[in-house]
Write a protein that holds these residues in place. Structure first.
Motif, short mmCIF file in Angstrom:
data_model
loop_
_atom_site.label_atom_id
_atom_site.label_comp_id
_atom_site.label_asym_id
_atom_site.label_seq_id
_atom_site.Cartn_x
_atom_site.Cartn_y
_atom_site.Cartn_z
N LYS A 68 6.61 -57.02 1.67
CA LYS A 68 6.10 -55.71 2.04
C LYS A 68 4.58 -55.67 1.91
N ASN A 69 3.96 -55.00 2.86
CA ASN A 69 2.50 -54.94 2.95
C ASN A 69 2.01 -53.54 2.57
N ILE A 70 1.15 -53.45 1.56
CA ILE A 70 0.66 -52.16 1.08
C ILE A 70 -0.84 -52.06 1.32
N LEU A 71 -1.26 -50.95 1.93
CA LEU A 71 -2.67 -50.69 2.17
C LEU A 71 -3.21 -49.77 1.08
N ILE A 72 -4.22 -50.22 0.36
CA ILE A 72 -4.89 -49.40 -0.66
C ILE A 72 -6.17 -48.85 -0.04
N ILE A 73 -6.28 -47.52 0.03
CA ILE A 73 -7.49 -46.87 0.54
C ILE A 73 -8.15 -46.16 -0.63
N ASP A 74 -9.15 -46.80 -1.21
CA ASP A 74 -9.79 -46.28 -2.42
C ASP A 74 -11.16 -46.92 -2.57
N ASP A 75 -12.18 -46.09 -2.80
CA ASP A 75 -13.54 -46.65 -2.94
C ASP A 75 -13.85 -47.07 -4.37
N ASP A 76 -12.94 -46.76 -5.31
CA ASP A 76 -13.13 -47.18 -6.70
C ASP A 76 -12.70 -48.65 -6.81
N ILE A 77 -13.65 -49.52 -6.90
CA ILE A 77 -13.37 -50.96 -6.89
C ILE A 77 -12.50 -51.38 -8.07
N HIS A 78 -12.77 -50.81 -9.27
CA HIS A 78 -12.00 -51.18 -10.46
C HIS A 78 -10.53 -50.80 -10.29
N ILE A 79 -10.28 -49.55 -9.89
CA ILE A 79 -8.89 -49.11 -9.71
C ILE A 79 -8.21 -49.94 -8.62
N GLY A 80 -8.94 -50.18 -7.54
CA GLY A 80 -8.38 -50.97 -6.46
C GLY A 80 -8.03 -52.38 -6.89
N ASN A 81 -8.89 -52.98 -7.70
CA ASN A 81 -8.63 -54.34 -8.19
C ASN A 81 -7.40 -54.39 -9.09
N VAL A 82 -7.29 -53.39 -9.96
CA VAL A 82 -6.12 -53.33 -10.86
C VAL A 82 -4.84 -53.16 -10.05
N LEU A 83 -4.89 -52.26 -9.05
CA LEU A 83 -3.72 -52.05 -8.20
C LEU A 83 -3.36 -53.32 -7.44
N GLU A 84 -4.36 -53.95 -6.85
CA GLU A 84 -4.10 -55.16 -6.06
C GLU A 84 -3.49 -56.26 -6.92
N GLU A 85 -4.04 -56.46 -8.11
CA GLU A 85 -3.53 -57.52 -8.99
C GLU A 85 -2.09 -57.23 -9.41
N VAL A 111 1.18 -46.81 2.22
CA VAL A 111 -0.25 -46.60 1.98
C VAL A 111 -0.45 -45.86 0.67
N LEU A 112 -1.38 -46.36 -0.15
CA LEU A 112 -1.85 -45.64 -1.33
C LEU A 112 -3.20 -45.04 -0.97
N LEU A 113 -3.27 -43.72 -0.93
CA LEU A 113 -4.44 -43.04 -0.37
C LEU A 113 -5.18 -42.19 -1.41
N ASP A 114 -6.43 -42.55 -1.67
CA ASP A 114 -7.31 -41.69 -2.47
C ASP A 114 -7.85 -40.59 -1.56
N LEU A 115 -8.20 -39.45 -2.15
CA LEU A 115 -8.70 -38.34 -1.34
C LEU A 115 -10.22 -38.32 -1.23
N MET A 116 -10.90 -38.61 -2.34
CA MET A 116 -12.35 -38.51 -2.36
C MET A 116 -12.97 -39.84 -1.94
N LEU A 117 -13.19 -39.97 -0.63
CA LEU A 117 -13.68 -41.21 -0.04
C LEU A 117 -15.01 -40.97 0.66
N PRO A 118 -15.84 -41.99 0.76
CA PRO A 118 -17.06 -41.85 1.57
C PRO A 118 -16.69 -41.76 3.05
N GLY A 119 -17.48 -41.02 3.81
CA GLY A 119 -17.16 -40.83 5.22
C GLY A 119 -16.02 -39.84 5.35
N LEU A 120 -15.00 -40.21 6.08
CA LEU A 120 -13.82 -39.37 6.20
C LEU A 120 -13.06 -39.34 4.88
N ASN A 121 -12.63 -38.16 4.45
CA ASN A 121 -11.87 -38.09 3.20
C ASN A 121 -10.38 -38.29 3.48
N GLY A 122 -9.61 -38.33 2.40
CA GLY A 122 -8.18 -38.59 2.54
C GLY A 122 -7.44 -37.56 3.37
#
Length: 221
Positions: A2-19, A49-60
């Motif tokens: 299964k393929n999961i898309l993480i949409i999050d500008d927080d690099i630390h949280i994204g890294n933890v989720l990906e790992e 999709v795991l979607l954060d709301l507060m994103l640069p550019g277009l928000n969640g």
């Protein structure tokens, strides 16, 4: 896998989720902004999709309407109840508040993937690499969506419901007449021809064959 898309500008949280997701056997794609997420979604079709709301550019909230036929779990620090309700009504399947418990999030991911798989099994017809969704009326060959008329869709659906049988012209007209009054004995051949052409244009393969004097069937090797 299964393929999961993480949409999050927080690099630390994204890294933890990906790992963590990788350890659980998932494949992971990352997007760090709303604009990048739309670009990724235009070329790939993740299973969740795991979607954060507060994103640069277009928000969640802006991105959510663009995500079709994929379960979306909102993972956000926003705790406003009305905001949660609006997102759930507008297409999200779940809402997890940051900071979150990883075991709980993994459990929710597993549940929604299973639910989606069950829905797809009941609502999808497949023949070789053609997939027809009876809920959304979307027809795809691989990742390519085929734009069909109502009559072409009805014909293909009936053929895919009877993949090993010859469907007679009279049965075709009888079964699809309620949904497609424009299809008549004289126009059926034209509709079939247009349908075959649209399917063939994707990979130069002919999926439908005429059985002389009887009707039509899906072509098997």
């Amino acid at each position: 896998m299964k393929n999961i898309l993480i949409i999050d500008d927080d690099i630390h949280i994204g890294n933890v989720l990906e790992e963590t997701l990788a350890k659980e056997g998932y494949s992971v794609i990352r997007a760090y902004s709303g604009t990048e997420a739309l670009l990724v979604l235009s070329t790939t079709h993740p299973d969740l999709v795991l979607l954060d709301l507060m994103l640069p550019g277009l928000n969640g909230e802006d991105i959510l309407p663009h995500i079709k036929d994929v379960p979306v779990i909102v993972v956000s620090a926003k705790v406003d109840v009305d905001n949660k309700v609006d997102l759930l009504l507008n297409g999200a399947v779940d809402y997890v508040t940051k900071p979150f418990n990883m075991k709980e999030l993994l459990a929710r991911i597993s549940v929604h993937l299973k639910n989606t798989e069950s829905m797809r099994v009941s609502s999808e017809l497949t023949f070789e690499d053609i997939v027809l969704n009876t809920n959304t009326h979307v027809v795809k060959i691989g990742n390519t969506e085929i734009k069909l008329t109502r009559t072409e869709y009805a014909i293909l659906k009936l053929l895919m419901q009877n993949p090993t049988q010859v469907v007679t012209k009279s049965l075709l007209l009888d079964r699809i007449s309620a949904d497609t009054p424009d299809c008549t004995t004289s126009s059926l051949k034209m509709h079939i021809s247009n349908l075959r052409k649209k399917l063939r244009e994707v990979n130069n393969k002919d999926y439908i064959e005429a059985v002389w004097g009887i009707g039509f069937k899906l072509r098997t090797e």
